[in-house]
Design an enzyme around this catalytic site. Structure first.
Site, short mmCIF file in Angstrom:
data_model
loop_
_atom_site.label_atom_id
_atom_site.label_comp_id
_atom_site.label_asym_id
_atom_site.label_seq_id
_atom_site.Cartn_x
_atom_site.Cartn_y
_atom_site.Cartn_z
N CYS A 178 8.28 0.97 12.04
CA CYS A 178 7.12 -0.06 11.19
C CYS A 178 8.17 -1.22 10.95
CB CYS A 178 6.71 0.44 10.13
SG CYS A 178 7.36 1.47 9.04
N GLU B 160 5.37 -3.73 12.84
CA GLU B 160 4.93 -3.03 13.95
C GLU B 160 3.35 -2.83 14.08
OE1 GLU B 160 6.24 0.92 15.70
OE2 GLU B 160 5.29 1.42 14.00
N HIS C 39 0.30 7.33 9.72
CA HIS C 39 0.18 7.01 11.08
C HIS C 39 0.66 7.93 12.16
CE1 HIS C 39 0.75 2.38 9.74
NE2 HIS C 39 -0.60 2.68 10.40
N ARG D 206 -6.54 4.52 10.02
CA ARG D 206 -6.38 3.03 10.25
C ARG D 206 -6.87 2.78 11.49
NH1 ARG D 206 -2.53 0.92 6.99
NH2 ARG D 206 -2.50 1.92 4.64
N ASP E 159 2.76 -5.95 2.48
CA ASP E 159 3.13 -5.14 3.73
C ASP E 159 3.67 -5.85 4.88
OD1 ASP E 159 2.86 -2.31 2.55
OD2 ASP E 159 0.78 -3.04 2.17
N LEU F 142 0.91 -1.34 0.00
CA LEU F 142 0.04 -0.07 0.09
C LEU F 142 0.84 1.15 -0.14
CD1 LEU F 142 -2.35 -0.99 2.95
CD2 LEU F 142 -3.00 -1.01 0.56
N ARG G 41 -4.04 -5.88 5.12
CA ARG G 41 -3.28 -6.18 5.98
C ARG G 41 -3.70 -7.20 7.16
NH1 ARG G 41 0.96 -1.85 7.64
NH2 ARG G 41 1.99 -3.87 8.18
C1 CIR Z 1 0.81 0.59 4.99
O1 CIR Z 1 0.40 1.25 4.20
O2 CIR Z 1 0.08 0.02 5.78
C2 CIR Z 1 2.22 0.39 4.44
N1 CIR Z 1 2.52 0.42 3.21
C3 CIR Z 1 2.96 1.11 5.48
C4 CIR Z 1 2.91 0.95 7.03
C5 CIR Z 1 3.98 1.67 7.64
N2 CIR Z 1 3.87 1.40 9.07
C6 CIR Z 1 4.04 2.14 10.06
O3 CIR Z 1 4.51 3.27 9.84
N3 CIR Z 1 4.11 1.57 11.08
#
Ligand code: CIR
Length: 260
Positions: free
Chosen positions: A255, A71, A168, A137, A66, A24, A91
């Site tokens: 993450c 995290e 986030h 989210r 992903d 994503l 996810r």
């Molecule tokens: C997402 O959009 O979920 C992933 N492409 C990136 C997640 C990054 N996670 C974070 O900063 N804790």
């Protein structure tokens, strides 16, 4: 005495899958390069290990592009772990994939059952409280369900808000030590860190705000020299990691690991 907000003996990571191009992203600035991402991930894991910690490296999951962003799937506290309920439908299945690794490490593992959603990237644990940022989210019901679990463990939890357009809460902030937060100016302006010592990332270096304090080190994305210099002068030992490929999927330093 160890400080549970930044002194860790273990971390869990997951190697990037060759399917990462399916990950994503809010804005398409091109696909990440798989080899580049593997190399950066290797440097990240090596930095964690260099502090003496054990790193549990999980296998890539082709079905979840992903999944390297572990995290978001759990919250790790000294009392136990909590499995999250991601707000991104693609996810959701990552949670069942991380669960066995957490159950192997913890006697107590709780689970957010819903209907709410919450992702680990929205949770910052400081020396005095757990801050949870509502975002695209993470919703009110998800925060409320987590609050019930963590209050039984004696934690204070405070709901805050992630700025519009920011993925986030921790995209824009990081914990440097129990009382010190590295933040963008836009997030700090919301007042959510009143009472903390706040260090601002340099103007134009907002993407440097997602860093991690891990034992003696601060891992930060490479390419933000003014913020790196500021942190050095504040006495932190910095390791810069190439984040160019992860950034294409809105990922950063926090993450890529669960730390406990
Ligand atoms: C997402 O959009 O979920 C992933 N492409 C990136 C997640 C990054 N996670 C974070 O900063 N804790």
């Amino acid at each position: 005495m160890t400080d549970p907000t930044f002194e860790f003996t273990r971390a869990i990571t997951r190697r990037p899958a060759p399917t990462i191009a399916g990950g994503l992203r809010a804005e398409d600035i091109g696909n990440p390069d798989f080899e580049g991402m593997l190399a950066a991930h290797g440097a990240y894991v090596a930095a964690l290990k260099s502090t003496g910690a054990e790193v549990i490296e999980l296998d890539p999951l082709d079905a979840y592009p992903d999944a390297q962003f572990v995290e978001d799937t759990a919250l790790c506290l000294p009392q136990g772990a909590v499995l999250m309920r991601p707000g991104a439908p693609s996810r959701m299945g990552e949670v069942a994939e991380i669960a066995p690794a957490l159950r192997a490490c913890y006697d107590t593992v709780h689970e957010i059952e819903g209907p709410g959603h919450i992702e680990g990237g929205d949770i910052l644990v400081t020396g005095r409280e757990i801050l949870v940022g509502r975002s695209d989210r993470t919703d009110a019901a998800g925060v409320a369900e987590l609050a019930k679990i963590t209050s039984d463990w004696g934690h204070k939890l405070r709901e805050v808000f992630t700025p519009e357009g920011v993925l986030h809460f921790k995209t824009d902030c990081s914990l440097m030590d129990a009382e010190t937060i590295l933040s963008t100016r836009r997030l700090d302006a919301s007042g959510c860190f009143n009472g903390y010592r706040v260090l601002h990332v340099a103007e134009g270096e907002e993407a440097a705000a997602n860093a991690i304090r891990f034992n003696n080190l601060v891992l930060m994305a490479a390419g933000f020299p003014r913020t790196a210099d500021m942190l050095n002068r504040a006495g932190y030992e910095i390791v810069e990691i190439d984040n160019a490929d992860c950034a294409k999927l809105d990922g950063g330093m926090s993450c890529l690991s669960l730390r406990f």
